[in-house]
Design a protein around this motif. Structure first.
Motif, PDB file in Angstrom:
ATOM      1  N   SER A  76       0.862  -1.170   0.000  1.00 45.18           N
ATOM      2  CA  SER A  76       0.000   0.000   0.000  1.00 45.18           C
ATOM      3  C   SER A  76       0.900   1.222   0.000  1.00 45.18           C
ATOM      4  O   SER A  76       2.127   1.102   0.075  1.00 45.18           O
ATOM      5  CB  SER A  76      -0.935   0.028   1.210  1.00 45.18           C
ATOM      6  OG  SER A  76      -0.194   0.226   2.396  1.00 45.18           O
ATOM      7  N   SER A  77       0.317   2.394  -0.100  1.00 49.50           N
ATOM      8  CA  SER A  77       1.095   3.626  -0.015  1.00 49.50           C
ATOM      9  C   SER A  77       0.159   4.768   0.330  1.00 49.50           C
ATOM     10  O   SER A  77      -1.057   4.636   0.178  1.00 49.50           O
ATOM     11  CB  SER A  77       1.822   3.922  -1.326  1.00 49.50           C
ATOM     12  OG  SER A  77       0.910   4.381  -2.294  1.00 49.50           O
ATOM     13  N   ALA A 129      -5.652   1.201   0.647  1.00 51.02           N
ATOM     14  CA  ALA A 129      -5.905  -0.171   1.067  1.00 51.02           C
ATOM     15  C   ALA A 129      -4.829  -1.086   0.494  1.00 51.02           C
ATOM     16  O   ALA A 129      -4.148  -0.769  -0.468  1.00 51.02           O
ATOM     17  CB  ALA A 129      -7.282  -0.609   0.601  1.00 51.02           C
ATOM     18  N   LEU A 130      -4.698  -2.263   1.093  1.00 52.33           N
ATOM     19  CA  LEU A 130      -3.692  -3.221   0.663  1.00 52.33           C
ATOM     20  C   LEU A 130      -4.059  -3.870  -0.659  1.00 52.33           C
ATOM     21  O   LEU A 130      -5.220  -4.179  -0.915  1.00 52.33           O
ATOM     22  CB  LEU A 130      -3.531  -4.319   1.708  1.00 52.33           C
ATOM     23  CG  LEU A 130      -2.763  -3.993   2.979  1.00 52.33           C
ATOM     24  CD1 LEU A 130      -2.833  -5.163   3.940  1.00 52.33           C
ATOM     25  CD2 LEU A 130      -1.317  -3.652   2.654  1.00 52.33           C
ATOM     26  N   THR A 131      -3.022  -4.080  -1.483  1.00 58.00           N
ATOM     27  CA  THR A 131      -3.143  -4.923  -2.669  1.00 58.00           C
ATOM     28  C   THR A 131      -2.284  -6.150  -2.436  1.00 58.00           C
ATOM     29  O   THR A 131      -1.102  -6.025  -2.117  1.00 58.00           O
ATOM     30  CB  THR A 131      -2.675  -4.184  -3.930  1.00 58.00           C
ATOM     31  OG1 THR A 131      -3.515  -3.053  -4.148  1.00 58.00           O
ATOM     32  CG2 THR A 131      -2.729  -5.095  -5.133  1.00 58.00           C
ATOM     33  N   LEU A 149     -10.068  -6.754  -2.675  1.00 52.83           N
ATOM     34  CA  LEU A 149     -10.839  -5.894  -1.792  1.00 52.83           C
ATOM     35  C   LEU A 149     -12.212  -5.607  -2.401  1.00 52.83           C
ATOM     36  O   LEU A 149     -12.317  -5.145  -3.538  1.00 52.83           O
ATOM     37  CB  LEU A 149     -10.082  -4.590  -1.571  1.00 52.83           C
ATOM     38  CG  LEU A 149     -10.697  -3.585  -0.631  1.00 52.83           C
ATOM     39  CD1 LEU A 149     -10.715  -4.127   0.798  1.00 52.83           C
ATOM     40  CD2 LEU A 149      -9.911  -2.270  -0.676  1.00 52.83           C
ATOM     41  N   ILE A 150     -13.255  -5.856  -1.611  1.00 53.42           N
ATOM     42  CA  ILE A 150     -14.626  -5.619  -2.077  1.00 53.42           C
ATOM     43  C   ILE A 150     -15.061  -4.201  -1.691  1.00 53.42           C
ATOM     44  O   ILE A 150     -15.393  -3.380  -2.552  1.00 53.42           O
ATOM     45  CB  ILE A 150     -15.593  -6.654  -1.474  1.00 53.42           C
ATOM     46  CG1 ILE A 150     -15.128  -8.081  -1.790  1.00 53.42           C
ATOM     47  CG2 ILE A 150     -17.000  -6.422  -2.002  1.00 53.42           C
ATOM     48  CD1 ILE A 150     -15.912  -9.149  -1.051  1.00 53.42           C
ATOM     49  N   HIS A 151     -15.115  -3.940  -0.397  1.00 51.04           N
ATOM     50  CA  HIS A 151     -15.430  -2.624   0.158  1.00 51.04           C
ATOM     51  C   HIS A 151     -14.613  -2.427   1.418  1.00 51.04           C
ATOM     52  O   HIS A 151     -14.155  -3.398   2.015  1.00 51.04           O
ATOM     53  CB  HIS A 151     -16.919  -2.522   0.524  1.00 51.04           C
ATOM     54  CG  HIS A 151     -17.874  -2.428  -0.617  1.00 51.04           C
ATOM     55  ND1 HIS A 151     -18.106  -1.252  -1.304  1.00 51.04           N
ATOM     56  CD2 HIS A 151     -18.677  -3.356  -1.174  1.00 51.04           C
ATOM     57  CE1 HIS A 151     -19.023  -1.478  -2.242  1.00 51.04           C
ATOM     58  NE2 HIS A 151     -19.382  -2.737  -2.182  1.00 51.04           N
ATOM     59  N   TYR A 152     -14.486  -1.173   1.818  1.00 51.03           N
ATOM     60  CA  TYR A 152     -13.824  -0.913   3.083  1.00 51.03           C
ATOM     61  C   TYR A 152     -14.447   0.310   3.756  1.00 51.03           C
ATOM     62  O   TYR A 152     -15.260   1.029   3.151  1.00 51.03           O
ATOM     63  CB  TYR A 152     -12.309  -0.738   2.907  1.00 51.03           C
ATOM     64  CG  TYR A 152     -11.877   0.453   2.086  1.00 51.03           C
ATOM     65  CD1 TYR A 152     -11.904   0.414   0.697  1.00 51.03           C
ATOM     66  CD2 TYR A 152     -11.401   1.609   2.698  1.00 51.03           C
ATOM     67  CE1 TYR A 152     -11.497   1.481  -0.057  1.00 51.03           C
ATOM     68  CE2 TYR A 152     -10.982   2.693   1.947  1.00 51.03           C
ATOM     69  CZ  TYR A 152     -11.024   2.613   0.559  1.00 51.03           C
ATOM     70  OH  TYR A 152     -10.621   3.686  -0.193  1.00 51.03           O
ATOM     71  N   SER A 153     -14.055   0.525   5.008  1.00 42.87           N
ATOM     72  CA  SER A 153     -14.607   1.628   5.792  1.00 42.87           C
ATOM     73  C   SER A 153     -13.484   2.256   6.610  1.00 42.87           C
ATOM     74  O   SER A 153     -12.707   1.537   7.236  1.00 42.87           O
ATOM     75  CB  SER A 153     -15.699   1.122   6.725  1.00 42.87           C
ATOM     76  OG  SER A 153     -16.052   2.102   7.675  1.00 42.87           O
ATOM     77  N   THR A 155      -5.444   2.262  11.401  1.00 42.11           N
ATOM     78  CA  THR A 155      -5.640   3.191  10.296  1.00 42.11           C
ATOM     79  C   THR A 155      -5.323   2.420   9.041  1.00 42.11           C
ATOM     80  O   THR A 155      -5.135   1.200   9.075  1.00 42.11           O
ATOM     81  CB  THR A 155      -4.702   4.413  10.407  1.00 42.11           C
ATOM     82  OG1 THR A 155      -3.354   3.954  10.390  1.00 42.11           O
ATOM     83  CG2 THR A 155      -4.970   5.201  11.665  1.00 42.11           C
ATOM     84  N   GLY A 156      -5.219   3.063   7.916  1.00 46.17           N
ATOM     85  CA  GLY A 156      -4.898   2.363   6.680  1.00 46.17           C
ATOM     86  C   GLY A 156      -3.409   2.359   6.424  1.00 46.17           C
ATOM     87  O   GLY A 156      -2.617   2.569   7.314  1.00 46.17           O
TER      88      GLY A 156
END
Lengths: 114, 113
Positions: free
Chosen positions: A94-95, A101-103, B45-49, B96-97
């Motif tokens: 990710s970045s 989000a992660l790939t 990844l389908i969805h995230y929040s 966090t992300g």
């Protein structure tokens, strides 16, 4: 777009020998890199991450990974493999500037023979 | 400390049926995610929040909806199930992300006949 490649579907190694699971990535900006392990019928477990700093990252269960910016690689290594290391391993990226989000890569199955 | 809990663990549906998968985390994490895992394709990844009351689309959102009414829960809905949605679904959460590791549940195995 960010992406991860794990070129080997399966890696076979004898117990006690060193192991390497390969990962290369593509991302805009500085990468955040992760390795996860998955045992049968379980979710992914975090092994280690590279965010910044020392290119050699140490993680759980004796695993380590080396970040190489010029080769855009983040290979997972262990000096001496155990039969219990047999599992599915995923590299992820990710970045901040790319998608947050992660790939994930497609995964590499590690088989350690006794 | 349960971590991330997914219910149900297994489910078989007929084409056209609807269902909701539940994810609950007890770590007070801000971010939550739904992935699907298919052989040879890793996790997608389908969805995230990124917080209570917010959701965003991932790589493969079509045919799915999500809701995050409470911080600890993230629901994934299939409105009209299709055989192409046969998969293993994983929920994850993180503080966090980007630079934080994600914590995963043990998955829901869903078959659509």
């Amino acid at each position: 777009a960010q992406s991860v490649a794990q070129p080997e579907d399966q890696v076979n190694v004898a117990e006690g020998n060193p192991l390497t699971v390969k990962c290369t990535y593509s991302v805009s900006g500085n990468p955040y890199l992760f390795w996860y392990v998955q045992y049968p019928n379980r979710g992914l477990q975090f092994l280690l991450k590279y965010i910044t700093g020392d290119n050699l990252v140490k993680g759980s269960y004796g695993f380590e990974a080396e970040f190489n910016k010029s080769q855009t690689s983040f290979h997972l290594k262990k000096p001496s493999a155990l039969v219990s290391d047999s599992a599915l391993y995923f590299c992820a990226v990710s970045s901040l500037t790319g998608r947050r989000a992660l790939t994930f890569g497609s995964g590499t199955r590690l088989q350690v023979q006794p | 400390n349960a971590g991330v809990t997914q219910t149900p663990k297994f489910r078989v549906l007929k084409t056209g049926q609807s269902m909701t998968l539940l994810c609950a985390q007890d770590m007070n994490h801000e971010y939550m995610y739904w992935y699907r895992q298919d052989p040879g394709m890793g996790l997608r990844l389908i969805h995230y929040s990124v917080g209570e009351g917010t959701t965003a689309k991932g790589e493969v959102p079509d045919g799915y909806n999500v809701s995050r009414l409470k911080k600890q829960n993230f629901l994934l809905g299939l409105e009209s199930a299709a055989p192409s949605q046969t998969s293993v679904y994983f929920c994850a959460s993180s503080w966090t992300g980007s630079n934080q590791p994600q914590h995963f549940g043990d998955g829901t195995r869903l078959s659509i006949l």
